[in-house]
Design a protein around this motif. Sequence first.
Motif, PDB file in Angstrom:
ATOM      1  N   HIS A 254       0.832  -1.202   0.012  1.00 19.87           N
ATOM      2  CA  HIS A 254       0.125   0.101   0.042  1.00 19.87           C
ATOM      3  C   HIS A 254       1.004   1.329  -0.004  1.00 19.87           C
ATOM      4  CE1 HIS A 254      -3.455   2.663   1.028  1.00 19.87           C
ATOM      5  NE2 HIS A 254      -2.800   3.052   1.694  1.00 19.87           N
ATOM      6  N   LYS A 255       0.857   1.846  -0.990  1.00 18.57           N
ATOM      7  CA  LYS A 255       1.602   3.145  -1.254  1.00 18.57           C
ATOM      8  C   LYS A 255       3.137   2.906  -0.890  1.00 18.57           C
ATOM      9  CE  LYS A 255      -2.352   6.412  -0.707  1.00 18.57           C
ATOM     10  NZ  LYS A 255      -2.862   7.356   0.476  1.00 18.57           N
ATOM     11  N   ASN A 256       3.770   1.933  -1.376  1.00 14.81           N
ATOM     12  CA  ASN A 256       5.084   1.772  -1.430  1.00 14.81           C
ATOM     13  C   ASN A 256       5.469   0.906  -0.265  1.00 14.81           C
ATOM     14  OD1 ASN A 256       7.608   1.653  -2.821  1.00 14.81           O
ATOM     15  ND2 ASN A 256       8.207   3.258  -1.784  1.00 14.81           N
ATOM     16  N   TYR A 257       4.547   0.560   0.725  1.00 13.54           N
ATOM     17  CA  TYR A 257       4.951  -0.018   2.196  1.00 13.54           C
ATOM     18  C   TYR A 257       4.459  -1.104   1.975  1.00 13.54           C
ATOM     19  CZ  TYR A 257       7.252   4.053   3.921  1.00 13.54           C
ATOM     20  OH  TYR A 257       8.300   5.292   3.861  1.00 13.54           O
ATOM     21  N   SER A 258       4.958  -2.342   2.595  1.00 11.10           N
ATOM     22  CA  SER A 258       4.167  -3.533   2.743  1.00 11.10           C
ATOM     23  C   SER A 258       3.335  -3.692   3.853  1.00 11.10           C
ATOM     24  CB  SER A 258       5.380  -4.628   3.125  1.00 11.10           C
ATOM     25  OG  SER A 258       4.790  -5.712   3.390  1.00 11.10           O
ATOM     26  N   MET A 259       1.986  -4.332   3.569  1.00 13.09           N
ATOM     27  CA  MET A 259       1.058  -4.213   4.262  1.00 13.09           C
ATOM     28  C   MET A 259       1.126  -5.375   5.503  1.00 13.09           C
ATOM     29  SD  MET A 259      -1.414  -2.132   3.428  1.00 13.09           S
ATOM     30  CE  MET A 259      -3.083  -2.717   4.029  1.00 13.09           C
ATOM     31  N   LEU A 260       2.500  -6.079   5.462  1.00 10.60           N
ATOM     32  CA  LEU A 260       2.736  -6.937   6.520  1.00 10.60           C
ATOM     33  C   LEU A 260       3.053  -5.899   7.828  1.00 10.60           C
ATOM     34  CD1 LEU A 260       5.272  -9.194   4.876  1.00 10.60           C
ATOM     35  CD2 LEU A 260       2.986  -9.880   5.930  1.00 10.60           C
ATOM     36  N   TYR A 261       3.122  -4.779   7.439  1.00  8.82           N
ATOM     37  CA  TYR A 261       3.612  -3.724   8.516  1.00  8.82           C
ATOM     38  C   TYR A 261       2.281  -3.568   9.467  1.00  8.82           C
ATOM     39  CZ  TYR A 261       8.399  -2.444   6.690  1.00  8.82           C
ATOM     40  OH  TYR A 261       9.513  -2.317   6.507  1.00  8.82           O
ATOM     41  N   SER A 262       1.184  -3.310   8.662  1.00  8.32           N
ATOM     42  CA  SER A 262      -0.034  -3.134   9.146  1.00  8.32           C
ATOM     43  C   SER A 262      -0.894  -4.276   9.559  1.00  8.32           C
ATOM     44  CB  SER A 262      -1.111  -2.504   7.887  1.00  8.32           C
ATOM     45  OG  SER A 262      -1.429  -3.428   7.198  1.00  8.32           O
ATOM     46  N   SER A 263      -0.078  -5.723   9.396  1.00  9.78           N
ATOM     47  CA  SER A 263      -0.597  -6.762  10.020  1.00  9.78           C
ATOM     48  C   SER A 263      -0.020  -7.291  11.334  1.00  9.78           C
ATOM     49  CB  SER A 263      -0.718  -7.760   9.048  1.00  9.78           C
ATOM     50  OG  SER A 263      -1.289  -7.339   7.426  1.00  9.78           O
ATOM     51  N   HIS A 264       1.126  -6.842  11.734  1.00  9.02           N
ATOM     52  CA  HIS A 264       1.854  -7.218  12.525  1.00  9.02           C
ATOM     53  C   HIS A 264       2.276  -6.295  13.658  1.00  9.02           C
ATOM     54  CE1 HIS A 264       2.604 -11.307  11.058  1.00  9.02           C
ATOM     55  NE2 HIS A 264       2.349 -10.646   9.987  1.00  9.02           N
ATOM     56  N   ILE A 265       2.120  -6.366  15.045  1.00 10.04           N
ATOM     57  CA  ILE A 265       2.643  -5.628  15.847  1.00 10.04           C
ATOM     58  C   ILE A 265       3.961  -6.230  16.745  1.00 10.04           C
ATOM     59  CG2 ILE A 265       0.582  -4.361  16.434  1.00 10.04           C
ATOM     60  CD1 ILE A 265      -0.025  -5.939  18.924  1.00 10.04           C
ATOM     61  N   SER A 266       3.940  -7.436  16.783  1.00 12.99           N
ATOM     62  CA  SER A 266       4.925  -8.015  17.282  1.00 12.99           C
ATOM     63  C   SER A 266       6.182  -8.527  16.659  1.00 12.99           C
ATOM     64  CB  SER A 266       4.654  -9.466  18.437  1.00 12.99           C
ATOM     65  OG  SER A 266       5.616 -10.246  18.866  1.00 12.99           O
ATOM     66  N   TRP A 267       7.436  -8.101  16.840  1.00 16.33           N
ATOM     67  CA  TRP A 267       8.688  -8.551  15.789  1.00 16.33           C
ATOM     68  C   TRP A 267       9.515  -9.062  16.519  1.00 16.33           C
ATOM     69  CZ3 TRP A 267       9.121  -6.681  10.673  1.00 16.33           C
ATOM     70  CH2 TRP A 267       7.864  -6.129   9.925  1.00 16.33           C
ATOM     71  N   SER A 268      10.022 -10.264  16.095  1.00 10.66           N
ATOM     72  CA  SER A 268      11.033 -11.070  17.019  1.00 10.66           C
ATOM     73  C   SER A 268      12.446 -10.569  16.866  1.00 10.66           C
ATOM     74  CB  SER A 268      11.094 -12.506  16.443  1.00 10.66           C
ATOM     75  OG  SER A 268       9.868 -13.038  16.906  1.00 10.66           O
ATOM     76  N   SER A 269      12.722  -9.697  15.374  1.00  9.64           N
ATOM     77  CA  SER A 269      13.746  -9.094  15.219  1.00  9.64           C
ATOM     78  C   SER A 269      13.306  -7.995  14.060  1.00  9.64           C
ATOM     79  CB  SER A 269      14.927 -10.259  14.369  1.00  9.64           C
ATOM     80  OG  SER A 269      14.542 -10.222  13.129  1.00  9.64           O
ATOM     81  N   PRO A 270      14.234  -6.980  13.571  1.00  6.49           N
ATOM     82  CA  PRO A 270      14.199  -6.092  12.769  1.00  6.49           C
ATOM     83  C   PRO A 270      13.456  -6.517  11.454  1.00  6.49           C
ATOM     84  CG  PRO A 270      16.055  -5.585  13.916  1.00  6.49           C
ATOM     85  CD  PRO A 270      15.915  -6.843  14.294  1.00  6.49           C
ATOM     86  N   THR A 271      13.821  -7.665  11.065  1.00  6.92           N
ATOM     87  CA  THR A 271      13.109  -8.236   9.879  1.00  6.92           C
ATOM     88  C   THR A 271      12.232  -9.231   9.750  1.00  6.92           C
ATOM     89  OG1 THR A 271      15.259  -9.506   9.637  1.00  6.92           O
ATOM     90  CG2 THR A 271      15.486  -7.443   8.491  1.00  6.92           C
ATOM     91  N   THR A 272      11.976  -9.745  11.056  1.00  8.63           N
ATOM     92  CA  THR A 272      10.996 -10.889  11.254  1.00  8.63           C
ATOM     93  C   THR A 272       9.909 -10.434  12.151  1.00  8.63           C
ATOM     94  OG1 THR A 272      13.119 -12.196  11.265  1.00  8.63           O
ATOM     95  CG2 THR A 272      11.037 -13.182  11.963  1.00  8.63           C
TER      96      THR A 272
END
Length: 443
Positions: free
Chosen positions: A157-175
């Motif tokens: 969405h507008k040059n950003y992955s919607m995975l960002y809008s689907s996840h609040i918990s991140w095990s590492s900066p890329t995961t």
Amino acid sequence: MNQHHFSRRTFLHGLGVSMALPWMESLRVWGDETNSSKVASQAPIRLCVTFSGNGFHSKEWWAKGEGRNMELGQVLQPLADFREKLVFVRGLYHEEARKGNIHSSQTGNMLSGAPIASGGEIRSGTSFDQVIAQTYGRSTKVPSMVLACETSNPSVHKNYSMLYSSHISWSSPTTPTPLELYPALAFDRLFKDASSPEDKSVLDAVLADAQDLRRKISTGDKQKLDEYLDSVREIETRIANAGKRGELQGWRPTLDKPNMARPADGIPQDIAEHMRLMIDILVLGFQTDTTRVATLKLNNDHSALRFPNLASVEQPGHGIDYMIHHLLSHSDKTDWLKVNQFFMEQLAYMAWKLDAIQEGPRTLLDNTMLMHCSSMMAGALHNNDQLPVILLGGAGGQLKGGRVLDYTGKSDRQLSRLFLSMMDQFNVRLKTFGDARTRLEEV
């Protein structure tokens, strides 16, 4: 942080199954078996972060006053019974979330405050719940539970992955931490070993060990054990019935009925049942000390959920399923307010469940630090210059409720300052986190 240790007395055992016990006065459930003291150790603190996307009604998210006299806006009315255990936080935000687009870049760093990568790259920051899970969470069978009621969105969405809008918990900066949407699998992760047969009832597998334990505990603990086992049986029954009801969540399908047999152990097709079942499993995980860290994403930012279970004011005689959650958030109509209150009702349900479980002198809610948040203040404005945040619970007596903390008009309004203070409660003491260099002294 209490250094709790495992022992055979901490669990009920069966073939391929381990079931952690709730706190009991008769047993040092979280204590060290080598300790000769007869005094049970103090119940541990739990962390729970819940999230709902697209913000709230722009005029009805507010609180003022203190204690039992605290006044709440209409969105927060379902939490009125817990105002003395509630902290309303106003004015904090993430500077990095104000860069880039709406939705994705507003959500991907919700619990980290880290910069968000655009284009095809996926990079954010390790979320503070996972920082706690990687240290404090190691004391339990499941370091953290990451639950969700809406599947992740892999589009852009507008040059950003919607995975960002689907996840609040991140095990590492890329995961992004994998989401568990299936109640049965979340339940299995709490109680079943990898070698256990999938069709085996957890409760049936440990009944013999439970009967042996009953002979060794006090009368009060026998009642607590029986209530706990009954709650496990209830959840097993509800999981078995998941998906058999007629309401559909999310996007509206093109068929009135499925054209294939529904797979077993699926997702409940009633969004209200799905949310409450996930809450029940989360509470059970806390109650048994199988986990001490959990996140529950009730829906995505840019959500596609619909709510046929809620009666529409805008379209009398219909449910609020004429428009997806994301589009509904673009107005401040009465139906949007009802959806907001529905989410707060789920939070109130969790609070009631936690508060009904006694752990020595405190309740499980008193021993929990529960934070609810969203990626923007109001969906109608997409504004995130301050974010909606509330805290519930007592963090083991360390958090005082019945307060409004207002940081508007002040410098150093980084939301990550709150995260630094919250991590301190779990003996995870960092000098900096995200863009924060100082803590919130009031938390």
